[in-house]
Motif scaffolding. Structure first.
Motif, PDB file in Angstrom:
ATOM      1  N   ALA A   1      24.594  31.987  30.958  1.00 31.12           N
ATOM      2  CA  ALA A   1      23.450  31.517  31.539  1.00 31.12           C
ATOM      3  C   ALA A   1      22.065  32.175  31.418  1.00 31.12           C
ATOM      4  O   ALA A   1      21.118  31.841  30.675  1.00 31.12           O
ATOM      5  CB  ALA A   1      23.657  31.240  33.334  1.00 31.12           C
ATOM      6  N   LEU A   2      22.215  33.647  31.318  1.00 34.67           N
ATOM      7  CA  LEU A   2      21.177  34.363  30.997  1.00 34.67           C
ATOM      8  C   LEU A   2      20.636  34.258  29.516  1.00 34.67           C
ATOM      9  O   LEU A   2      19.563  34.136  29.324  1.00 34.67           O
ATOM     10  CB  LEU A   2      21.681  35.990  31.308  1.00 34.67           C
ATOM     11  CG  LEU A   2      20.600  36.909  30.919  1.00 34.67           C
ATOM     12  CD1 LEU A   2      19.529  37.064  32.208  1.00 34.67           C
ATOM     13  CD2 LEU A   2      21.351  38.360  30.819  1.00 34.67           C
ATOM     14  N   LYS A   3      21.834  34.347  28.643  1.00 30.68           N
ATOM     15  CA  LYS A   3      21.173  34.005  27.165  1.00 30.68           C
ATOM     16  C   LYS A   3      20.855  32.596  26.977  1.00 30.68           C
ATOM     17  O   LYS A   3      19.604  32.490  26.442  1.00 30.68           O
ATOM     18  CB  LYS A   3      22.415  34.286  26.528  1.00 30.68           C
ATOM     19  CG  LYS A   3      22.083  34.169  24.791  1.00 30.68           C
ATOM     20  CD  LYS A   3      21.154  35.151  24.394  1.00 30.68           C
ATOM     21  CE  LYS A   3      20.886  34.805  22.988  1.00 30.68           C
ATOM     22  NZ  LYS A   3      19.775  35.819  22.444  1.00 30.68           N
TER      23      LYS A   3
ATOM     24  N   ASP B   1      18.111  33.162  13.937  1.00 36.55           N
ATOM     25  CA  ASP B   1      17.151  34.359  14.118  1.00 36.55           C
ATOM     26  C   ASP B   1      16.365  34.227  15.301  1.00 36.55           C
ATOM     27  O   ASP B   1      16.161  35.369  16.179  1.00 36.55           O
ATOM     28  CB  ASP B   1      16.269  34.572  13.039  1.00 36.55           C
ATOM     29  CG  ASP B   1      17.291  35.086  11.579  1.00 36.55           C
ATOM     30  OD1 ASP B   1      18.080  35.381  11.611  1.00 36.55           O
ATOM     31  OD2 ASP B   1      16.519  34.878  10.419  1.00 36.55           O
ATOM     32  N   MET B   2      15.785  33.131  15.569  1.00 38.40           N
ATOM     33  CA  MET B   2      14.717  33.146  16.856  1.00 38.40           C
ATOM     34  C   MET B   2      15.514  33.359  18.035  1.00 38.40           C
ATOM     35  O   MET B   2      14.873  33.825  19.015  1.00 38.40           O
ATOM     36  CB  MET B   2      14.034  31.723  16.624  1.00 38.40           C
ATOM     37  CG  MET B   2      12.904  31.683  17.582  1.00 38.40           C
ATOM     38  SD  MET B   2      11.782  32.864  17.656  1.00 38.40           S
ATOM     39  CE  MET B   2      10.382  31.966  16.454  1.00 38.40           C
ATOM     40  N   LEU B   3      16.836  32.610  18.169  1.00 36.65           N
ATOM     41  CA  LEU B   3      17.542  32.937  19.367  1.00 36.65           C
ATOM     42  C   LEU B   3      17.900  34.407  19.677  1.00 36.65           C
ATOM     43  O   LEU B   3      18.410  34.486  20.833  1.00 36.65           O
ATOM     44  CB  LEU B   3      18.867  31.884  19.302  1.00 36.65           C
ATOM     45  CG  LEU B   3      18.434  30.350  19.571  1.00 36.65           C
ATOM     46  CD1 LEU B   3      19.423  29.748  19.148  1.00 36.65           C
ATOM     47  CD2 LEU B   3      17.648  29.986  20.700  1.00 36.65           C
ATOM     48  N   ASN B   4      17.863  35.260  18.605  1.00 40.01           N
ATOM     49  CA  ASN B   4      18.094  36.445  18.780  1.00 40.01           C
ATOM     50  C   ASN B   4      17.011  37.401  19.412  1.00 40.01           C
ATOM     51  O   ASN B   4      17.064  38.459  19.537  1.00 40.01           O
ATOM     52  CB  ASN B   4      18.695  37.128  17.459  1.00 40.01           C
ATOM     53  CG  ASN B   4      19.075  38.349  17.497  1.00 40.01           C
ATOM     54  OD1 ASN B   4      20.076  38.729  18.627  1.00 40.01           O
ATOM     55  ND2 ASN B   4      18.969  39.316  16.554  1.00 40.01           N
TER      56      ASN B   4
ATOM     57  N   TYR C   1      17.740  36.197  27.267  1.00 42.30           N
ATOM     58  CA  TYR C   1      18.202  37.647  27.367  1.00 42.30           C
ATOM     59  C   TYR C   1      19.668  37.998  26.674  1.00 42.30           C
ATOM     60  O   TYR C   1      20.378  37.173  27.371  1.00 42.30           O
ATOM     61  CB  TYR C   1      17.622  38.176  28.578  1.00 42.30           C
ATOM     62  CG  TYR C   1      16.166  37.940  28.645  1.00 42.30           C
ATOM     63  CD1 TYR C   1      15.104  38.599  28.028  1.00 42.30           C
ATOM     64  CD2 TYR C   1      15.713  37.093  30.092  1.00 42.30           C
ATOM     65  CE1 TYR C   1      13.814  38.287  28.498  1.00 42.30           C
ATOM     66  CE2 TYR C   1      14.502  37.266  30.152  1.00 42.30           C
ATOM     67  CZ  TYR C   1      13.525  37.522  29.331  1.00 42.30           C
ATOM     68  OH  TYR C   1      12.220  37.287  29.973  1.00 42.30           O
ATOM     69  N   ASP C   2      19.760  39.068  26.203  1.00 42.54           N
ATOM     70  CA  ASP C   2      21.288  39.399  25.646  1.00 42.54           C
ATOM     71  C   ASP C   2      21.919  40.357  26.852  1.00 42.54           C
ATOM     72  O   ASP C   2      22.911  40.230  27.061  1.00 42.54           O
ATOM     73  CB  ASP C   2      21.170  40.205  24.564  1.00 42.54           C
ATOM     74  CG  ASP C   2      20.729  39.460  23.401  1.00 42.54           C
ATOM     75  OD1 ASP C   2      21.183  38.427  23.055  1.00 42.54           O
ATOM     76  OD2 ASP C   2      19.829  39.696  22.363  1.00 42.54           O
ATOM     77  N   SER C   3      20.975  41.026  27.864  1.00 43.88           N
ATOM     78  CA  SER C   3      21.569  41.982  28.620  1.00 43.88           C
ATOM     79  C   SER C   3      20.754  41.856  29.926  1.00 43.88           C
ATOM     80  O   SER C   3      19.571  41.535  30.088  1.00 43.88           O
ATOM     81  CB  SER C   3      21.840  43.324  27.932  1.00 43.88           C
ATOM     82  OG  SER C   3      20.618  43.875  27.812  1.00 43.88           O
ATOM     83  N   PHE C   4      21.274  42.293  31.119  1.00 47.68           N
ATOM     84  CA  PHE C   4      20.666  42.400  32.428  1.00 47.68           C
ATOM     85  C   PHE C   4      19.775  43.699  32.423  1.00 47.68           C
ATOM     86  O   PHE C   4      20.234  44.572  31.700  1.00 47.68           O
ATOM     87  CB  PHE C   4      21.607  42.288  33.463  1.00 47.68           C
ATOM     88  CG  PHE C   4      22.241  40.903  33.703  1.00 47.68           C
ATOM     89  CD1 PHE C   4      21.524  39.818  34.078  1.00 47.68           C
ATOM     90  CD2 PHE C   4      23.667  40.750  33.362  1.00 47.68           C
ATOM     91  CE1 PHE C   4      22.314  38.618  34.297  1.00 47.68           C
ATOM     92  CE2 PHE C   4      24.119  39.398  33.424  1.00 47.68           C
ATOM     93  CZ  PHE C   4      23.448  38.303  33.964  1.00 47.68           C
ATOM     94  N   ARG C   5      18.941  43.636  33.116  1.00 52.73           N
ATOM     95  CA  ARG C   5      18.283  44.962  33.502  1.00 52.73           C
ATOM     96  C   ARG C   5      19.027  45.765  34.754  1.00 52.73           C
ATOM     97  O   ARG C   5      20.081  44.839  35.292  1.00 52.73           O
ATOM     98  CB  ARG C   5      16.701  44.548  34.140  1.00 52.73           C
ATOM     99  CG  ARG C   5      15.735  43.913  33.116  1.00 52.73           C
ATOM    100  CD  ARG C   5      14.590  44.070  33.611  1.00 52.73           C
ATOM    101  NE  ARG C   5      13.744  43.129  32.798  1.00 52.73           N
ATOM    102  CZ  ARG C   5      12.339  42.844  33.148  1.00 52.73           C
ATOM    103  NH1 ARG C   5      11.854  43.385  34.320  1.00 52.73           N
ATOM    104  NH2 ARG C   5      11.553  42.027  32.299  1.00 52.73           N
ATOM    105  N   PRO C   6      18.738  46.819  34.941  1.00 50.22           N
ATOM    106  CA  PRO C   6      19.510  47.854  35.774  1.00 50.22           C
ATOM    107  C   PRO C   6      19.610  47.028  37.173  1.00 50.22           C
ATOM    108  O   PRO C   6      18.345  46.586  37.801  1.00 50.22           O
ATOM    109  CB  PRO C   6      18.731  48.940  35.836  1.00 50.22           C
ATOM    110  CG  PRO C   6      18.245  49.102  34.537  1.00 50.22           C
ATOM    111  CD  PRO C   6      17.908  47.855  34.140  1.00 50.22           C
TER     112      PRO C   6
END
Length: 616
Positions: free
Chosen positions: A15-17, A588-591, A22-27
């Motif tokens: 869901a995040l991506k 590329d853009m989705l990255n 976003y590829d990863s969560f923040r702390p």
């Protein structure tokens, strides 16, 4: 009761991506989300810009029913709903801005299962119509945003928040309860847990530090000149200037307008239409600077505010950190500057003395008044301290930093340290001789030997301590008194009267009272210090900066056509990532950080077209 299908996303990272890009969560985000998905109640204290919203928006995509978000401000709801709709998430809000028809349409769409997230004002909760609606839908989670508003010991207590617990009980089936706030001391956190009736909540404090914010206290002779010079050095940057009074807002607004600076203003003395227009001008980037009282900003989610200047000292650290925290919400380097003068303390005392306690129990009112006075003293200490400013803030919120940050106004400033033990003893003798009846100005005037009618009236001109420091200067003595207060040698009582504290240590001849003296001419040039590359701008070439400007132009064009704030299209951090990665295809853009499927579908090709054209 209407039930809803579980979201189309199998995991929170999916869901995040897909939704938010976003590829990863923040702390801290992932642990909170996992706890929600396990069915636990939540209390999360996360600083502004740390991504609190995703902590309830992402699990809302995975839970079967509706997530109800209780939020205190209309503008904040509208911002959040706009951003979610842009990301492809069906969301709505319920507050006083809706007409009867719009409200009924929202209810009908909710019954049909069109929404995953609904924002609601706390004042609406106990209305008969809303209770009937809430009982007829599946509510998987109730999120309480700005949860400190439920505590009388918080800085923005709202009586309507006290209805939340009763509303939850009325529902019958208890949903997950999640509460979020950016600024809460230990007492406020305990109050939130108790008032909301959180069951064994997952508790998270990610830390209050905002590494991308630079803190500085200045004491300029001319605040207007300082602001004009600052704006000249930061042309094109978005900023907020906070003033304690409407009069200061209007005066500074007029001054900047005369200098042909594009600026907006905001205070409670303006009409609703004027305030809305000024706020929209700022949010939609028609003006880059807004001058405002603290009535402005709590509901503003504008991500690219590069500086916040306080023209006057705020009344508490909670208020200061919340207002200063509106800078750099996108994680890019931003500045928080407080312009201090002793007059600010007088203004704040006046405002506290005239604070309205008519709706609060007299005993509680007395406790809150004492708390407010203590908070003002702590804020005054922040303005006078020569220690690390970031650490001063973090210690107030219960953290224990081990070393100075090396990147705030005090850490980068050179100080001269003076031994003022003898002067300290003379100040203490004067307080003793005055029988602890007067404030710092009377004490300073006495030891300086000032010839005033007030000193003659109270008999201070006959004290043995009268004139014992006549060769000193008032600014130096003011710094000495602040140091004595910080070290506990003297205390402040009611009406700021100076009283003796623990002076036994001064009987030891080895004990010294050392005072750091600020020399503004010795300020280190901050531009020479390498900054942490938090924002990624340092990695851009000169061509990259030119592309960044091109992408900002396109973003502004889209935003005005869509009638949404530019940062909701893409924030600055996403544009910087585009400049670094130069995407020319969909994959590329989705990255690129911050580009999800829905936003790519709406805007991706247009940005790719600009990037391809720039490469030619």
């Amino acid at each position: 009761m209407r039930t809803f299908d579980r979201g189309i996303y199998k995991t929170s990272k999916e869901a995040l991506k897909a939704v938010f890009g976003y590829d990863s969560f923040r702390p801290g985000q992932e642990s909170v989300i996992n706890a929600v998905l396990e069915g636990r109640d939540i209390l999360a204290v996360m600083p502004t810009g740390a991504g609190k919203s995703l902590c309830y928006q992402v699990p809302a995509m995975l839970l079967s029913g509706i997530t109800l978000v209780i939020s205190p401000l209309i503008s904040l709801m509208q911002d959040q709903v706009n951003a979610l709709n842009e990301a492809g998430v069906d969301a709505a809000f319920i507050n006083s801005s809706l007409s009867e028809k719009e409200l009924n349409d929202t209810f009908k769409n909710a019954y049909k299962g069109h929404y995953k997230i609904i924002y609601v004002a706390p004042e609406r909760l106990m209305s008969e119509g809303f209770i009937s609606f809430a009982k007829s839908i599946e509510i998987s989670m109730i999120t309480v945003d700005e949860a400190h508003c439920i505590s009388q010991w918080g800085q923005d207590f709202r009586p309507s928040y006290m209805d939340i617990a009763e509303f939850i009980n009325i529902l019958g089936k208890r949903p997950i309860i999640s509460a979020f706030t950016a600024t809460a001391t230990q007492n406020v956190r305990e109050d939130i847990i108790c008032s909301l009736g959180l069951n064994d909540p997952y508790f998270l404090v990610t830390g209050f530090d905002r590494e991308n914010l630079f803190f500085q206290v200045d004491k300029p002779q001319n605040k207007e000149r300082f602001i004009l010079d600052y704006i000249e050095r930061h042309r094109g940057e978005s900023g907020i200037i906070y003033c304690a009074t409407r009069k200061n807002v209007d005066s500074l607004y007029t001054l900047l307008r005369k200098q042909n600076i594009s600026v907006a203003r905001y205070h409670a003395g303006m009409s609703n239409e004027e305030r809305k227009q000024m706020q929209d001008d700022f949010v939609f980037d028609y003006t880059s600077i807004v001058i405002a009282t603290n009535a402005f900003g709590m509901g503003i989610d504008k991500s690219n505010v590069r500086f916040v200047i306080h023209y006057n000292m705020p009344s508490s650290m909670e208020n200061y950190y919340q207002e200063a925290g509106r800078a750099g919400r996108d994680g890019l380097n931003s500045e928080c500057i407080l312009l201090f003068s002793p007059q600010d303390i007088i203004i704040n005392r006046f405002l506290l003395e005239h604070k309205d306690f008519s709706d609060i129990d007299p005993i509680d009112a007395m406790t809150i008044r004492d708390r407010d006075i203590k908070r003002l003293q702590i804020m005054e200490g922040y303005c006078y301290t020569t220690e690390c400013l970031r650490n001063y803030i973090l210690k107030y919120f219960g953290e224990d930093p081990k070393k100075p940050c090396d990147d705030c106004g005090n850490c980068l400033r050179q100080f001269e340290t003076l031994d003022m033990t003898d002067e300290a003893k003379k100040i203490i003798n004067c307080i003793y001789e005055s029988r602890e009846r007067y404030g710092k100005n009377i004490i300073m005037d006495t030891v300086l030997g000032a010839k005033t009618a007030r000193l003659a009236e109270i008999g201070a001109s006959k004290y043995k301590s009268y004139g014992v420091l006549e060769s000193s200067n008032k600014n130096l003595l003011r710094r000495l008194i602040e140091e004595l207060l910080l070290e506990g040698y003297i205390l402040t009582g009611e009406y700021q009267v100076l009283k003796l504290g623990d002076i036994s240590r001064l009987k030891n001849t080895d004990t010294k009272v050392m005072v750091k003296i600020t020399d503004e001419d010795k300020v280190t040039n901050r531009k020479l210090k390498p900054k942490k590359n938090i924002n990624g701008m340092d990695s851009l070439t000169s061509a990259g900066f030119k592309l960044f400007d091109k992408l900002k132009e396109l973003r502004l064009e889209i935003a005005r056509a869509e009638k949404i704030p530019p940062y909701i299209v893409f924030n600055d951090k996403t544009l910087i990532d585009m400049c670094a990665k130069m995407p020319t295809t969909k994959s590329d853009m989705l990255n690129v950080s911050g580009v999800g499927e829905n936003k790519y579908g709406k805007y991706g090709e247009r940005f790719i077209e600009v990037i391809k054209g720039f490469q030619l």
